[in-house]
Design a protein around this motif. Structure first.
Motif, short mmCIF file in Angstrom:
data_model
loop_
_atom_site.label_atom_id
_atom_site.label_comp_id
_atom_site.label_asym_id
_atom_site.label_seq_id
_atom_site.Cartn_x
_atom_site.Cartn_y
_atom_site.Cartn_z
N ASP A 237 0.84 -1.20 0.00
CA ASP A 237 0.00 0.00 0.00
C ASP A 237 0.87 1.25 0.00
OD1 ASP A 237 -2.34 1.72 0.48
OD2 ASP A 237 -1.46 1.92 2.48
N ARG B 108 -16.73 6.88 1.43
CA ARG B 108 -15.92 7.07 0.23
C ARG B 108 -16.33 8.31 -0.54
NH1 ARG B 108 -12.81 3.92 -1.67
NH2 ARG B 108 -13.41 4.03 -3.84
N THR C 231 -8.34 4.68 -5.33
CA THR C 231 -8.97 3.38 -5.20
C THR C 231 -7.92 2.29 -5.11
OG1 THR C 231 -10.39 4.32 -6.86
CG2 THR C 231 -11.00 2.17 -6.01
N LYS C 232 -6.95 2.40 -5.98
CA LYS C 232 -5.92 1.38 -6.05
C LYS C 232 -5.22 1.28 -4.70
CE LYS C 232 -1.70 0.73 -8.66
NZ LYS C 232 -0.83 1.66 -9.40
N VAL D 232 -7.15 -0.53 -2.05
CA VAL D 232 -7.30 -1.99 -2.14
C VAL D 232 -6.29 -2.68 -1.24
CG1 VAL D 232 -7.09 -3.98 -3.62
CG2 VAL D 232 -8.29 -1.95 -4.44
N ARG E 189 -6.85 -2.03 2.34
CA ARG E 189 -8.02 -2.78 2.83
C ARG E 189 -7.69 -4.22 3.08
NH1 ARG E 189 -13.02 -1.54 -0.71
NH2 ARG E 189 -13.55 0.51 0.08
N ILE E 190 -6.94 -4.80 2.15
CA ILE E 190 -6.53 -6.18 2.36
C ILE E 190 -5.71 -6.27 3.63
CG2 ILE E 190 -5.09 -8.04 1.45
CD1 ILE E 190 -5.89 -7.14 -1.35
#
Ligand code: HEM
Lengths: 374, 586
Positions: free
Chosen positions: A32, A96, A116-117, A120, A123-124
């Motif tokens: 990230d 968001r 957004t990328k 991800v 978030r993971i």
């Protein structure tokens, strides 16, 4: 029980599962940060200019956004605010949608795609973190059941519960503040502390030594772990604050060289002032708990050893940490010390906490000698 | 900020971040002739500045550290002796600079005394100022609220179903309506703010109405209580030293001790303790109980659940049963009695060659390891042909090592055995120099049994009697259960008790809790000012409403607070709550 797994074995398995999951979370969070760096590559580092006026806009935007209810996630501006810290929730958006709006107010520092990328991987990371936490919690509880007492009575268990608290506080704080940029630090800390202690400090369940059989073990040690967790978050934020403030200083120079790639993610983080005021907020919560720890420890010492204070090693370090953080709080209120210098104090304070954490081990050996009862 | 507003602010040292730069004292460079008073004042300001407090705090932290690296006399006296023996040179140097008594050393004391002088010098003027501020009015509403970071505004259009409807009609009165509506709006804001804990003050001027509100005086109160209570803790600790005492005493099962100076084996009274008039009570150890782990394989033999069952008695009263446990001291007459240690106390009788008893006593043996291998000394100065000393080992569960030496393999009394090495010669106790009962000075004595002699050590089980060498007489290891042999009860135990008197502990705790309460208040009560202003517009058709707030100190909830004030106010005016960002376009 020759064949069956004992409860403690189950606990150990769960703990190791948690360590592995924390490690995976660490990787996700690191990716990230990498994605953040990539997102920042195209961005001009001219944030400092016009920051004040833009801050105004942010305030206006946030004022409206704040009315919405539901889960509030926070998107930080890239603004460098030369004045006093702007509390981050001024830029509160709603979920968001709010995040997107705040981003646009900032003048397109981050386009939607990269945002957004970036989310991800973060978030993971957070999902893995939650999963690891659940395993960790289960491991801690089974250990407690296996031992028939609170699972924080020796070095192995301190590390277990202490790390659990750090992760818990981090996850709870995430509900209100988007601190996922701290994820690498927190998951890294969890891997090192939990994994390290499982390897080096593991001991089998033994009955509590008499001096430890006290309600104060439950209260005092638990609150100490809790304040450690808050200090850990403050520490992480202070480290980032120092990095950020260096970046901001360099960015203001007319012929500034581009920063090393790895540090580009800093551009997507809040300004040093915001980081500082967040760090301060966690530190004072930690400090309040630590003050309680100190008092509770003295009450216990009075019952166990017949004096509330005796400057034994453990007491000395608890006191030193307390004074260091009092110094930190003062530094933040002293002209010429707010900013980087106070951040160093927060870092030194947490270093002392970790040091104390390892000293604890020796301390409990010392306690046996103290009581002379075994 | 006008003068009045400033006076309502907490008074801070000049170098506080919120301090007013102009208030910084002019330093030496610009004023060459300060004079004595000037210098004193300058020095005092330096001492009570934030920077000094900070530096002293950091110094205190650093100065406290050596005490954790080097053994301290108060916490670990034996450690100090050992250190001095192992590192005589370094130890001597450390001794000189007070490293073994860090917390009472001049340098450590200097730091905390300076810190507390600074603290008092800082807190006193602030308390006085705060006392006045508590009764002063909230500051005048700033002329341009829109300059504040947390500012919100909106236009209230009068007429129709809205607020101003009940006023007169016609254009002539319109301006008057707006004025009335503005005034009414501020009345409303004033009562709402007061209801939510603000202190309020009206500042109506020509052309606009406003209410100025302030809350969070408690924040400063908390800060002052916190710092003041720290002084309380220090004073209570300081005074406690003078009035407290600590005594230690080993009590063997079946024996008593009385709370008098003479009956203690060691006693440390504070300066003001009247040692002749300690509260008079006696305490008998009826039984000492301890459990040893036998089930958990990882902790076989681990001792726990120690209880000293005792009887306490005041002169002329019936004895009372009580107990002393780890973590649960026994309270009596303002004293607290703690359990520090325990061990075995074999009862030993020595007779001369004719069978006359020359020594008979329970002898406390000090535990040397987890299985209670214990070491004890018997001195027989009179009655035999020569003085003798016995150095004994006691094994509660005697087991033989491959080497033939004895060891204890479990801490409970399973197969108790006593071994004794006999020395004869001069015990060195006749010259009046006090000797420890737990040590034997063998420099003027000859060893008669045990290693380095050709006579084996005496080995005795409970109830047995063996001969001393050279026909000196006999030694008996008395059993406590002579009639029905039961090893588990065959040897007496002792408890090592500490008696502690310290009235100040309660005060220390009270001040510590007070300071914690002050701290929480100081850190988490927000202090802020809030203003609501209503300006009737020139056309008389509307009122311009402004809301603004200013934090004093760190206040993350400020924006939300302004917003809440606005919402409540607007709703009670009957206005529609608006969509976010309606009136403010970026
Ligand atoms: C034993 C020494 C001291 C300790 C442990 C200590 C500790 C603290 C702590 C924990 C705070 C934060 C709580 C609060 O805001 O009320 C604080 C604040 C403060 N202390 Fe101290 N202090 C000490 C001495 C001093 C001295 C000597 C001064 C005066 C120069 C001072 C002036 C202040 C001020 C002005 C604040 C408020 C800071 C702010 O506005 O945030 N303190 N102190």
């Amino acid at each position: 029980m020759p064949n069956a797994l004992s409860l403690d074995d189950v606990s150990v398995l769960l703990i190791w599962t948690a360590v592995v999951l924390y490690a995976l979370a660490f990787i996700a969070y690191a990716l990230d940060l990498g994605a953040r760096s990539a997102a920042a590559v195209d961005t001009k580092d001219a944030a400092a200019r016009g920051a004040t006026s833009r801050k105004r806009e942010l305030v206006g935007a946030a004022a409206g956004a704040g009315t919405a209810t539901g889960s509030v996630s926070i998107e930080f501006g890239d603004a460098v605010t030369p004045t006093t810290a702007a509390p981050p929730n001024r830029t509160a958006g709603t979920g968001r949608a709010g995040a997107g709006r705040a981003g646009s107010v900032e003048g397109g520092a981050k386009d939607g795609a990269s945002t957004t990328k970036r989310f991800v991987m973060a978030r993971i990371g957070t999902s893995l973190m939650v999963l690891a936490f659940v395993m960790h919690l289960a491991g801690t509880i089974t250990r407690g059941i296996a031992a028939g007492r609170v699972p924080w009575s020796n070095m192995y268990e301190f590390a277990m519960t202490g790390t659990l608290m750090i992760v818990l506080v981090y996850l709870v704080v995430l509900i209100r503040y988007d601190l996922r940029f701290l994820g690498t630090l927190i998951s890294g800390l969890a891997v090192v502390l939990l994994g390290g202690s499982a390897v080096t400090f593991y001991v089998q369940v033994v009955p509590l030594a008499d001096p430890l059989r006290s309600v104060w073990l439950v209260i005092h040690v638990f609150v100490a772990s809790l304040s450690t967790a808050f200090f850990a978050l403050a520490f992480g934020l202070s480290v980032l604050q120092l990095m950020q403030s260096r970046r901001e200083r360099l960015a203001l120079l007319p012929d500034s060289k581009p920063l090393a790639r790895g540090l580009r993610f800093l551009r997507t983080l809040p300004g040093a002032d915001v980081l500082e005021s967040l760090a301060y907020r966690f530190a004072i919560i930690g400090f309040a708990f630590w003050t309680f720890t100190l008092i509770a420890g003295s009450i216990w010492a009075q019952d166990a050893w017949g004096r509330y204070w005796g400057f034994d090693t453990k007491e000395v370090w608890t006191f030193v940490i307390w004074v260091l953080y009092a110094g930190y709080i003062h530094a933040r209120a002293t002209r010429g010390w707010r900013g980087n210098r106070s951040a160093w104090l927060s870092i030194i304070g947490f270093t002392a906490v970790l040091f104390n954490f390892t000293i604890v081990n020796m301390f409990f050996k010392g306690l046996h000698a103290y009581s002379g009862l075994t | 900020m006008d003068k009045q507003a400033r006076s309502a602010d907490p008074l801070r040292p000049a170098d506080h971040v919120d301090g007013v730069a102009a208030a910084t004292p002019v330093e030496g460079v610009t004023s060459p002739a300060l004079g004595f008073v000037g210098w004193m004042r300058w020095g005092w300001r330096q001492l009570t500045s934030m920077r000094t407090a900070l530096v002293l705090l950091l110094l205190l932290a650093i100065a406290a550290i050596p005490g954790s690296l080097v053994p301290q006399r108060t916490a670990d006296p034996n450690g100090v002796v050992e250190y001095l023996r192992n590192y005589p040179e370094l130890g001597g140097f450390l001794e000189k600079i007070g490293m073994f008594d860090v917390y009472s050393s001049p340098w450590f004391s200097a730091i905390y005394i300076l810190l507390f002088v600074s603290l008092i010098g800082c807190v006193l003027p602030r308390t006085k100022h705060h006392w006045q501020a508590l009764r002063s009015r909230p500051p005048r509403t700033p002329a341009r609220l829109s300059r504040l970071a947390d500012f919100r505004e909106r236009d209230w259009v009068l007429g129709g179903a809205e607020g101003g409807g009940d006023a007169g009609t016609g254009t002539a009165g319109a301006e008057g309506d707006a004025v009335a509506a503005a005034s009414r709006a501020i009345d409303l804001a004033q009562s709402q703010l007061r209801a939510s804990g603000y202190r309020v003050e009206r500042y109506d001027a020509r052309g606009s109405f406003s209410v100025s509100a302030e809350r969070g005086y408690l924040r400063e109160t908390g800060n002052l209580v916190f710092h003041g209570a720290l002084v309380g803790v220090l004073v209570a600790v300081g005074i406690s030293g003078g009035f407290s005492y600590t005594g230690q005493r080993v009590v063997i099962e079946g024996t008593s001790f009385t709370n008098t100076l003479l009956d203690y084996s060691s006693f440390n009274p504070g300066r003001f303790v009247d040692t002749d008039n300690l509260p008079l009570y006696s305490l008998t150890l009826d039984e000492f109980e301890v459990e040893y782990e036998v089930e958990n394989e990882n902790a076989i033999g681990q001792a726990g659940s120690f209880v000293a069952h005792v009887s306490t008695q005041h002169p002329g009263e019936e004895p009372k049963k009580d107990s002393v446990r780890v973590n649960v001291p026994l309270s009596i007459d303002g004293n607290k009695i703690y359990l520090l240690g325990n061990g075995y106390a074999p009862t030993i009788t020595v007779r001369d060659a004719d069978g006359n008893v020359v020594f008979h006593d329970d002898v406390a043996f000090l535990p040397q390891d987890n299985n209670m291998t214990s070491l004890g000394i018997v001195k027989v100065p009179d009655g035999l042909a020569t003085q003798i000393g016995l150095v004994g080992f006691f094994y509660p569960t005697a087991a033989e090592l491959d080497s033939g030496a004895l060891t204890s393999s479990f801490p409970a009394l399973v197969s108790p055995r006593l071994t004794l090495d006999v020395y004869e010669g001069d015990l060195g106790i006749d010259d009046g120099v006090p000797r420890s009962v737990y040590a034997l000075d063998t420099s003027d004595m000859t060893k008669l049994t045990g290693r380095t002699t050709d006579v084996a050590s005496l080995q005795i089980d409970p109830g047995q009697t063996v001969d001393l060498p050279n026909g000196l007489g006999t030694v008996t290891f008395e059993s406590q259960t002579p009639d029905a042999p039961n090893p588990l009860k065959s040897v007496k135990r002792f408890a090592s008790l500490q008696v502690h008197h310290d009235d100040s502990a309660t005060w220390v705790l009270v001040f510590a809790l007070l300071s914690l309460a002050g701290l929480l208040t100081a850190l988490f009560v927000p202090r802020r000012r809030m203003w609501v202003k209503a300006t009737p517009d020139a056309t008389g058709t509307g009122v311009h409403l402004e809301y603004a707030a200013l934090a004093r100190g760190d206040d993350p909830t400020l924006a939300a607070a302004v917003e809440a004030v606005e919402r409540t106010h607007i709703e009670s005016l009957g206005l529609e709550p608006r969509e976010p960002r309606e009136s403010k376009t970026p």
